[in-house]
Scaffold this motif. Structure first.
Motif, mmCIF file in Angstrom:
data_model
loop_
_atom_site.group_PDB
_atom_site.id
_atom_site.type_symbol
_atom_site.label_atom_id
_atom_site.label_comp_id
_atom_site.label_asym_id
_atom_site.label_seq_id
_atom_site.Cartn_x
_atom_site.Cartn_y
_atom_site.Cartn_z
ATOM 1 N N PRO A 41 0.810 -1.229 0.000
ATOM 2 C CA PRO A 41 0.000 0.000 0.000
ATOM 3 C C PRO A 41 0.840 1.275 0.000
ATOM 4 C CG PRO A 41 -0.008 -0.991 2.170
ATOM 5 C CD PRO A 41 0.696 -1.951 1.291
ATOM 6 N N VAL A 42 2.140 1.146 0.215
ATOM 7 C CA VAL A 42 3.011 2.327 0.208
ATOM 8 C C VAL A 42 3.872 2.281 -1.059
ATOM 9 C CG1 VAL A 42 4.793 3.624 1.428
ATOM 10 C CG2 VAL A 42 3.063 2.348 2.731
ATOM 11 N N ILE A 43 3.638 3.250 -1.933
ATOM 12 C CA ILE A 43 4.319 3.259 -3.230
ATOM 13 C C ILE A 43 5.137 4.551 -3.367
ATOM 14 C CG2 ILE A 43 4.022 3.122 -5.737
ATOM 15 C CD1 ILE A 43 1.244 1.922 -5.221
ATOM 16 N N PRO A 44 6.419 4.445 -3.657
ATOM 17 C CA PRO A 44 7.228 5.651 -3.896
ATOM 18 C C PRO A 44 6.701 6.420 -5.108
ATOM 19 C CG PRO A 44 8.630 3.736 -3.536
ATOM 20 C CD PRO A 44 7.238 3.216 -3.686
ATOM 21 N N MET A 45 6.669 7.726 -5.017
ATOM 22 C CA MET A 45 6.210 8.551 -6.139
ATOM 23 C C MET A 45 7.089 8.358 -7.365
ATOM 24 S SD MET A 45 3.399 10.268 -5.874
ATOM 25 C CE MET A 45 3.666 11.231 -7.346
ATOM 26 N N SER A 46 8.341 7.990 -7.135
ATOM 27 C CA SER A 46 9.261 7.778 -8.258
ATOM 28 C C SER A 46 8.785 6.632 -9.143
ATOM 29 C CB SER A 46 10.675 7.493 -7.746
ATOM 30 O OG SER A 46 10.669 6.353 -6.885
ATOM 31 N N HIS A 47 8.127 5.605 -8.529
ATOM 32 C CA HIS A 47 7.615 4.468 -9.309
ATOM 33 C C HIS A 47 6.449 4.919 -10.198
ATOM 34 C CE1 HIS A 47 9.270 1.226 -6.331
ATOM 35 N NE2 HIS A 47 10.202 2.072 -6.794
ATOM 36 N N LEU A 48 5.561 5.702 -9.602
ATOM 37 C CA LEU A 48 4.422 6.202 -10.371
ATOM 38 C C LEU A 48 4.876 7.158 -11.474
ATOM 39 C CD1 LEU A 48 1.802 6.896 -7.545
ATOM 40 C CD2 LEU A 48 1.955 4.913 -9.034
ATOM 41 N N LEU A 49 5.875 7.978 -11.157
ATOM 42 C CA LEU A 49 6.399 8.926 -12.141
ATOM 43 C C LEU A 49 7.023 8.196 -13.325
ATOM 44 C CD1 LEU A 49 6.899 11.871 -12.875
ATOM 45 C CD2 LEU A 49 9.057 11.766 -11.586
ATOM 46 N N HIS B 283 1.893 14.562 -9.121
ATOM 47 C CA HIS B 283 1.158 14.858 -7.886
ATOM 48 C C HIS B 283 -0.264 15.316 -8.225
ATOM 49 C CE1 HIS B 283 4.990 15.597 -5.296
ATOM 50 N NE2 HIS B 283 4.540 14.361 -5.169
ATOM 51 N N CYS B 284 -0.367 16.176 -9.235
ATOM 52 C CA CYS B 284 -1.660 16.741 -9.626
ATOM 53 C C CYS B 284 -2.607 15.641 -10.110
ATOM 54 C CB CYS B 284 -1.455 17.787 -10.714
ATOM 55 S SG CYS B 284 -2.969 18.622 -11.203
ATOM 56 N N ILE B 285 -2.105 14.750 -10.953
ATOM 57 C CA ILE B 285 -2.930 13.653 -11.473
ATOM 58 C C ILE B 285 -3.424 12.774 -10.336
ATOM 59 C CG2 ILE B 285 -2.877 11.538 -12.865
ATOM 60 C CD1 ILE B 285 -0.831 13.003 -14.698
ATOM 61 N N LEU B 286 -2.523 12.403 -9.450
ATOM 62 C CA LEU B 286 -2.884 11.534 -8.331
ATOM 63 C C LEU B 286 -3.848 12.223 -7.373
ATOM 64 C CD1 LEU B 286 -2.483 8.787 -7.014
ATOM 65 C CD2 LEU B 286 -0.460 9.681 -5.863
ATOM 66 N N ALA B 287 -3.627 13.517 -7.127
ATOM 67 C CA ALA B 287 -4.513 14.271 -6.233
ATOM 68 C C ALA B 287 -5.940 14.305 -6.794
ATOM 69 C CB ALA B 287 -3.981 15.687 -6.041
ATOM 70 N N ASN B 288 -6.069 14.469 -8.105
ATOM 71 C CA ASN B 288 -7.399 14.456 -8.734
ATOM 72 C C ASN B 288 -8.074 13.101 -8.584
ATOM 73 O OD1 ASN B 288 -7.652 17.110 -9.681
ATOM 74 N ND2 ASN B 288 -6.436 16.680 -11.500
ATOM 75 N N SER C 38 2.094 11.479 0.801
ATOM 76 C CA SER C 38 3.029 11.964 1.817
ATOM 77 C C SER C 38 4.122 12.753 1.107
ATOM 78 C CB SER C 38 3.636 10.790 2.597
ATOM 79 O OG SER C 38 4.653 11.262 3.466
ATOM 80 N N PHE C 39 3.999 14.081 1.136
ATOM 81 C CA PHE C 39 4.977 14.907 0.430
ATOM 82 C C PHE C 39 6.343 14.855 1.113
ATOM 83 C CE2 PHE C 39 0.952 16.654 -0.994
ATOM 84 C CZ PHE C 39 1.179 16.840 -2.350
ATOM 85 N N THR C 40 6.339 14.656 2.421
ATOM 86 C CA THR C 40 7.603 14.593 3.175
ATOM 87 C C THR C 40 8.468 13.434 2.687
ATOM 88 O OG1 THR C 40 6.482 15.488 5.117
ATOM 89 C CG2 THR C 40 8.650 14.461 5.464
ATOM 90 N N HIS C 41 7.825 12.270 2.512
ATOM 91 C CA HIS C 41 8.573 11.075 2.107
ATOM 92 C C HIS C 41 8.427 10.773 0.622
ATOM 93 C CE1 HIS C 41 7.710 10.517 6.464
ATOM 94 N NE2 HIS C 41 8.990 10.123 6.479
ATOM 95 N N GLN C 42 7.653 11.623 -0.083
ATOM 96 C CA GLN C 42 7.415 11.426 -1.520
ATOM 97 C C GLN C 42 6.925 10.009 -1.811
ATOM 98 O OE1 GLN C 42 7.380 13.586 -4.189
ATOM 99 N NE2 GLN C 42 7.433 15.081 -2.511
ATOM 100 N N LYS C 43 5.877 9.664 -1.050
ATOM 101 C CA LYS C 43 5.258 8.346 -1.231
ATOM 102 C C LYS C 43 3.735 8.479 -1.250
ATOM 103 C CE LYS C 43 8.989 5.597 0.791
ATOM 104 N NZ LYS C 43 9.379 4.615 1.823
ATOM 105 N N VAL C 44 3.102 7.481 -1.831
ATOM 106 C CA VAL C 44 1.642 7.397 -1.828
ATOM 107 C C VAL C 44 1.252 6.296 -0.861
ATOM 108 C CG1 VAL C 44 -0.438 7.026 -3.188
ATOM 109 C CG2 VAL C 44 1.583 8.044 -4.255
#
Length: 402
Positions: A339-347, A364-369, A381-387
């Motif tokens: 359930p914890v995915i690094p934003m780098s993987h999604l990017l 970030h914008c796409i995921l936030a929508n 989690s912007f601090t850890h750059q993870k979802v």
């Protein structure tokens, strides 16, 4: 003139025996008598006066004048005469207060009026292209809608007669004609009171199935444009399932709008169905959305842009991009099974499937929508750059979100 006299006698006979269907045929612009009448003159008027019942003289005279104008290809004049036919018919409806045998005539006259208005509007300077000219003058089609509404009010107001004889049986055919006009002149907001009238009618499910299918097709299309996908699915599915299997053209028309609805609700049609109805343009869209390939979706929309615009679904298909992103992120989640995915993987996944250099802020914008619309359950989690996704049903079924 003997054949013309015979025609007038047949019209009168149908009137006297109250045979609405026969009379409708004799007043149709598609009946064989239309080619028989080559002129309208004083002799014609004398014959009408001699052979036609007095109550019908005005209607028959206007019809024959319309036929004459039509044969001379004077479509604007023909529209005016056809409108006069409908006005005369409306008066007859008032005379026959507790009878409805003229309803087939009304259906035929109203259909011909709409088609004649389209022809009149196509004449340069004749009618303003359906929805009015540049100066705001209403076109023939828009004026025809007013005449159709007059008939609709007469039918809707008939509260005296029994269910068998009520003119309310004419409401749905008129509503369907009005829907076709409103879609053509782009005034869908005028459909709302008509929909309310039909939905509240006790006859709603007792009309001819062909009329019910047409009604639900147009209401489903309106619901789709209003982003009410659940209602659109219900109405369009009814229309598709009840449409006769041999009516392949009509089933194809329904599918053009039903397929985008199904995709928006998370149901992917098979290639076999789309191939059967010659809609493989949509199969390329289905494949792209299902696999999360954004670049493929964009390519398919560009490739078939003219077709999608002509059908009026291009902007609807634009909404599938967010579903494509959701399916892409779901594939990334299924690969990692965490359930914890690094934003780098999604990017990285976005850059591959977009075919473009997307930056982190855009990701970030796409995921936030997606999270805001409820298509993904979790937070960034912007601090850890993870979802951080929900442990229970992080990707809810789209059908539950509509």
């Amino acid at each position: 003139m003997s054949s013309f006299t015979g025609y007038l006698q047949q019209v009168t006979q149908a009137w006297l025996v109250k045979d609405g269907q026969r009379l409708a045929d004799y007043l149709s612009l598609h009946h064989y008598h239309v080619k028989m009448i080559t002129c309208f003159n004083s002799n014609t008027e004398a014959l009408i006066d001699m052979h036609v019942d007095q109550d019908m003289e005005e209607m028959v005279t206007a019809h024959l004048q319309c036929v004459n104008a039509l044969n001379e290809k004077e479509f604007v004049k023909a529209y005016g005469y056809q409108n006069a036919v409908l006005q005369a018919l409306s008066k007859l409806f008032q005379i026959l207060k507790d009878e409805n045998w003229l309803l087939p005539v009304m259906n035929t006259v109203c259909l011909d009026l709409r088609l004649m208005a389209i022809k009149a509007d196509s004449v340069p300077g004749g009618g303003g292209g359906g929805g009015g000219d540049a100066g705001g003058k209403p076109g023939c089609l828009e004026k025809a809608a007013e005449s159709l509404m007059t008939c609709f009010r007469i039918c809707a107001a008939d509260n005296r007669a029994s269910d068998r004889n009520t003119k309310k049986w004419g409401m749905l055919p008129l509503v369907n004609q009005l829907f076709k006009v409103y879609f053509r002149i782009n005034k869908l907001h005028l459909m709302k009171p008509l929909i309310r009238a039909i939905e509240s009618s006790p006859l709603k499910d007792r009309y001819l199935i062909s009329q019910q299918i047409t009604y639900r097709y147009y209401v489903g299309r309106k619901a789709l444009f209003d982003s009410d996908y659940t209602s659109a699915n219900e109405y369009l599915s009814f229309a598709f399932e009840r449409c006769h299997r041999k009516s392949k053209k009509n089933k194809r028309l329904i599918l053009i709008y039903l397929v985008p609805v199904k995709i928006l609700l998370g149901y992917m049609p098979t290639r076999a169905v789309l191939e059967k109805y010659s809609l493989l343009q949509l199969w390329e869209v289905v494949e792209a959305v299902k696999c999360g390939r954004v670049y493929q979706l964009v390519a398919a929309m560009q490739k078939h842009q003219a077709f999608f615009i002509k059908c009026g679904i291009f902007l609807i298909l634009e909404k599938l991009k967010i579903i494509t992103y959701r399916n892409l992120f779901k594939k990334v989640y299924l690969v990692g099974q965490t359930p914890v995915i690094p934003m780098s993987h999604l990017l990285a996944a976005l850059r591959i499937m977009e075919g473009a250099d997307i930056d982190l802020e855009e990701a970030h914008c796409i995921l936030a929508n997606l999270i805001y619309e409820g298509k993904v359950k979790g937070y960034i989690s912007f601090t850890h750059q993870k979802v951080v996704l929900s442990k229970t049903d992080p990707f809810p079924k789209l059908s539950t979100l509509a």
